[in-house]
Write an enzyme that holds these catalytic residues in place. Structure first.
Site, PDB file in Angstrom:
ATOM      1  N   GLY A  46       0.831  -1.193   0.000  1.00 26.58           N
ATOM      2  CA  GLY A  46       0.000   0.000   0.000  1.00 26.58           C
ATOM      3  C   GLY A  46       0.865   1.242   0.000  1.00 26.58           C
ATOM      4  N   GLN A  51       2.873   9.905   1.947  1.00 26.11           N
ATOM      5  CA  GLN A  51       4.229   9.355   1.924  1.00 26.11           C
ATOM      6  C   GLN A  51       5.056   9.868   0.756  1.00 26.11           C
ATOM      7  OE1 GLN A  51       2.497   5.206   2.447  1.00 26.11           O
ATOM      8  NE2 GLN A  51       4.488   4.935   3.390  1.00 26.11           N
ATOM      9  N   CYS A  91       6.405  -0.425   7.244  1.00 26.09           N
ATOM     10  CA  CYS A  91       5.994   0.771   6.505  1.00 26.09           C
ATOM     11  C   CYS A  91       7.129   1.206   5.592  1.00 26.09           C
ATOM     12  CB  CYS A  91       5.648   1.890   7.485  1.00 26.09           C
ATOM     13  SG  CYS A  91       5.106   3.410   6.678  1.00 26.09           S
ATOM     14  N   LEU A  92       6.797   1.572   4.368  1.00 25.47           N
ATOM     15  CA  LEU A  92       7.821   2.033   3.424  1.00 25.47           C
ATOM     16  C   LEU A  92       8.490   3.314   3.907  1.00 25.47           C
ATOM     17  CD1 LEU A  92       5.923   1.349   0.070  1.00 25.47           C
ATOM     18  CD2 LEU A  92       7.863   0.050   0.994  1.00 25.47           C
ATOM     19  N   HIS A 133      -3.949   1.326   8.201  1.00 24.47           N
ATOM     20  CA  HIS A 133      -2.577   1.855   8.149  1.00 24.47           C
ATOM     21  C   HIS A 133      -2.487   3.034   7.175  1.00 24.47           C
ATOM     22  CE1 HIS A 133       1.971   1.081   7.979  1.00 24.47           C
ATOM     23  NE2 HIS A 133       1.782   1.836   6.892  1.00 24.47           N
ATOM     24  N   GLU A 134      -3.112   2.892   6.004  1.00 23.48           N
ATOM     25  CA  GLU A 134      -3.046   3.956   4.988  1.00 23.48           C
ATOM     26  C   GLU A 134      -3.875   5.184   5.396  1.00 23.48           C
ATOM     27  OE1 GLU A 134      -0.743   3.485   3.156  1.00 23.48           O
ATOM     28  OE2 GLU A 134      -0.603   1.317   3.020  1.00 23.48           O
ATOM     29  N   HIS A 137      -1.929   7.279   7.663  1.00 25.78           N
ATOM     30  CA  HIS A 137      -0.980   8.156   6.946  1.00 25.78           C
ATOM     31  C   HIS A 137      -1.684   9.441   6.501  1.00 25.78           C
ATOM     32  CE1 HIS A 137       2.772   5.982   6.622  1.00 25.78           C
ATOM     33  NE2 HIS A 137       2.198   4.904   6.084  1.00 25.78           N
TER      34      HIS A 137
END
Ligand code: GNR
Ligand code: NI
Length: 167
Positions: A46, A51, A91-92, A133-134, A137
């Site tokens: 995702g 981000q 997480c990226l 999670h997204e 963000h």
């Protein structure tokens, strides 16, 4: 197509709250394509616009093994949450760090797709976790903020040290 730069924690821009998309136009469709390309190149499941330093409510996701089932969420909201589940998240924007987070087990989400068409999705399992999670963000929240202050400090120091070493 273009690869976008992914902000790395503790970058303060990860804490900016995203604004709703006013219209799903060509600019947003280009953003969606670039975010998808960036997510696939980074092997993430995702990616939220926050981000890539775009503070509008856009998320891309692909949980399929074959990486050929792109999901697009524009102006997503969670309308129902049920139960509780824990999962080892990554997480990226926080590379190499994995830790357990407790979230709702089942959710209902409403959003627009890449054509501006509204849809409702009931999700559980990893899909429900990833959506939460997204959406965090987009609200300016990174998963490490669920961890203890001590762990957050350790993670910040580790990532800052790594940034210094790779500059
Ligand atoms: O690629 C990702 N994997 C992942 C694993 C467990 C819980 C959440 C995620 S999302 C993450 C990609 C990412 O950082 N999205 O914001
Ligand atoms: Ni993330």
């Amino acid at each position: 197509m273009a690869l976008l730069n992914i902000l790395q924690y503790p970058d303060e821009r990860l804490h900016i709250a995203a604004k709703p998309v006013a219209a799903v136009d060509e600019r947003i469709q280009t953003l969606v394509r670039d975010m998808a390309e960036t997510m696939y190149a980074s092997r993430g499941i995702g990616l939220a616009a926050t981000q890539v330093n775009v503070h509008e409510r856009v998320v891309v996701m692909d949980l399929s093994e074959a990486r050929d089932e792109l999901r697009v969420f524009i102006n997503p909201v969670i309308t129902r949450r049920e139960g509780e589940t824990t999962f080892e998240e990554g997480c990226l924007s926080v590379p190499g760090i994995y830790d357990t987070v407790t979230r709702a087990e089942k959710i209902t989400a409403e959003a627009l797709d890449e054509n501006g068409k509204a849809f409702t999705l009931e999700a559980d399992g990893l899909l429900a976790i990833c959506i939460q999670h997204e959406l965090d963000h987009l609200a300016g929240k990174v998963f490490v903020e669920y961890l203890s202050p001590l762990k957050q400090t350790r993670i910040k120091n580790k990532l800052k040290k790594r940034t210094r070493e790779t500059l």
